[in-house]
Design an enzyme around this catalytic site. Sequence first.
Site, PDB file in Angstrom:
ATOM      1  N   GLY A 129       0.780  -1.240   0.000  1.00 48.99           N
ATOM      2  CA  GLY A 129       0.000   0.000   0.000  1.00 48.99           C
ATOM      3  C   GLY A 129       0.805   1.280   0.000  1.00 48.99           C
TER       4      GLY A 129
ATOM      5  CG  ASN B  99       1.653   3.273  -5.861  1.00 47.05           C
ATOM      6  OD1 ASN B  99       1.999   4.307  -6.428  1.00 47.05           O
ATOM      7  ND2 ASN B  99       2.281   2.119  -6.043  1.00 47.05           N
TER       8      ASN B  99
ATOM      9  NE  ARG C 176     -10.123 -14.955 -12.434  1.00 46.49           N
ATOM     10  CZ  ARG C 176      -8.955 -14.701 -11.836  1.00 46.49           C
ATOM     11  NH1 ARG C 176      -8.756 -13.536 -11.245  1.00 46.49           N
ATOM     12  NH2 ARG C 176      -7.994 -15.579 -11.837  1.00 46.49           N
TER      13      ARG C 176
ATOM     14  CG  ASN D 215      -3.648  -1.294 -12.912  1.00 47.11           C
ATOM     15  OD1 ASN D 215      -3.510  -1.436 -11.693  1.00 47.11           O
ATOM     16  ND2 ASN D 215      -2.969  -2.007 -13.790  1.00 47.11           N
TER      17      ASN D 215
ATOM     18  CG  HIS E 241       1.667  -2.586 -15.498  1.00 46.84           C
ATOM     19  ND1 HIS E 241       1.366  -3.799 -14.909  1.00 46.84           N
ATOM     20  CD2 HIS E 241       2.662  -2.830 -16.376  1.00 46.84           C
ATOM     21  CE1 HIS E 241       2.149  -4.732 -15.427  1.00 46.84           C
ATOM     22  NE2 HIS E 241       2.947  -4.177 -16.318  1.00 46.84           N
TER      23      HIS E 241
ATOM     24  CB  SER F  82       1.929   2.861 -17.628  1.00 52.83           C
ATOM     25  OG  SER F  82       3.100   2.634 -18.372  1.00 52.83           O
TER      26      SER F  82
ATOM     27  CB  THR G 187     -10.164  -1.904 -21.434  1.00 51.80           C
ATOM     28  OG1 THR G 187      -8.866  -2.400 -21.766  1.00 51.80           O
ATOM     29  CG2 THR G 187     -10.224  -0.404 -21.669  1.00 51.80           C
TER      30      THR G 187
ATOM     31  CD  GLU H 268      -5.507  -5.871 -24.991  1.00 44.77           C
ATOM     32  OE1 GLU H 268      -4.405  -6.175 -25.439  1.00 44.77           O
ATOM     33  OE2 GLU H 268      -6.227  -4.963 -25.454  1.00 44.77           O
TER      34      GLU H 268
ATOM     35  CG  ASP I  12      -1.236  -5.315 -16.936  1.00 48.71           C
ATOM     36  OD1 ASP I  12      -1.930  -4.755 -16.058  1.00 48.71           O
ATOM     37  OD2 ASP I  12      -0.469  -6.263 -16.688  1.00 48.71           O
TER      38      ASP I  12
HETATM   39  C1  GAR Z   1       3.468  -1.227  -7.395  1.00 44.76           C
HETATM   40  O1  GAR Z   1       4.777  -1.246  -7.884  1.00 44.76           O
HETATM   41  C2  GAR Z   1       2.471  -1.307  -8.542  1.00 44.76           C
HETATM   42  O2  GAR Z   1       2.904  -0.643  -9.686  1.00 44.76           O
HETATM   43  C3  GAR Z   1       2.409  -2.792  -8.763  1.00 44.76           C
HETATM   44  O3  GAR Z   1       2.425  -3.356  -7.486  1.00 44.76           O
HETATM   45  C4  GAR Z   1       3.158  -2.497  -6.614  1.00 44.76           C
HETATM   46  C5  GAR Z   1       2.305  -2.221  -5.397  1.00 44.76           C
HETATM   47  O4  GAR Z   1       3.032  -1.545  -4.423  1.00 44.76           O
HETATM   48  N1  GAR Z   1       1.234  -3.162  -9.482  1.00 44.76           N
HETATM   49  C6  GAR Z   1       1.187  -4.189 -10.330  1.00 44.76           C
HETATM   50  O5  GAR Z   1       2.122  -4.910 -10.539  1.00 44.76           O
HETATM   51  C7  GAR Z   1      -0.153  -4.388 -11.012  1.00 44.76           C
HETATM   52  N2  GAR Z   1      -0.062  -5.399 -11.999  1.00 44.76           N
HETATM   53  P1  GAR Z   1       2.291  -0.823  -3.230  1.00 44.76           P
HETATM   54  O6  GAR Z   1       1.344  -1.869  -2.623  1.00 44.76           O
HETATM   55  O7  GAR Z   1       3.373  -0.445  -2.283  1.00 44.76           O
HETATM   56  O8  GAR Z   1       1.530   0.363  -3.776  1.00 44.76           O
END
Ligand code: GAR
Length: 222
Positions: free
Chosen positions: A17, A19, A70, A112, A114, A141, A146, A148, A150
């Site tokens: 967490g 971000n 799911r 999202n 990525h 990014s 959507t 698809e 990523d």
């Molecule tokens: C981040 O680096 C994010 O970009 C990545 O997971 C990490 C989460 O870190 N997300 C993905 O890989 C999505 N496919 P955080 O929990 O410290 O924010």
Amino acid sequence: MSARPKLRLVVLISGRGSNLQAILDQAASGELPVAIAAVISNRPGVQGLERARQAGVPASELDHRQFPDRPAFEAALIELIDRHRPDLVVLAGFMRVLTPRFTDHYLGRLLNIHPSLLPKFRGLHTHERAIAAGETEHGASIHFVTAELDGGPVIVQARVPVLPGDDPDTLAARVLEQEHRLYPQAIRWFAEGRLHLKGEQVWFDGRPLPGPLRLADVIDGL
Ligand code: GAR
């Protein structure tokens, strides 16, 4: 003071967490005009849930392993999210593949982050793969989600160099620092009504975006 009501945000996480923390901090300081209505994790007991609680934000767990499949998990997730009436849902390290049922429900209001310069390195282990591919530049990014994986239209990217001697951890740390600037910026644009998804196209300030914005250009005002 703007008369615009604050954007209601729901943040989905699966782990650390950091971000989320960047978003919480900017919301608390007033830099980000959002009200964080809820944080939801598909993994119980993760650090991000504690970060939300520390910030006084309702935090809930919805363990995907408790559901038979799911679609059943996603139906419950949609119900939980929509109780909070979000204007925008952000995936911040949310590590579940989503079906079209979910992505269509939130189309145009689901972002999202990525950790790669999409369309390069969709999926997992992006830092390791960037090094193995001999990339000299890597990054992160923000995109509209959507159906698809990523693959949704990219809004903005932050770039970092890949340095000699980098391993996946040193590179991940360099990218993560940028992620913490990148996500709040994209959310701010959305909150200010500057960012829209029309069809498969990102619109920014009333015009179709020819390609992803570059964070450095935006921050430096170029
Ligand atoms: C981040 O680096 C994010 O970009 C990545 O997971 C990490 C989460 O870190 N997300 C993905 O890989 C999505 N496919 P955080 O929990 O410290 O924010």
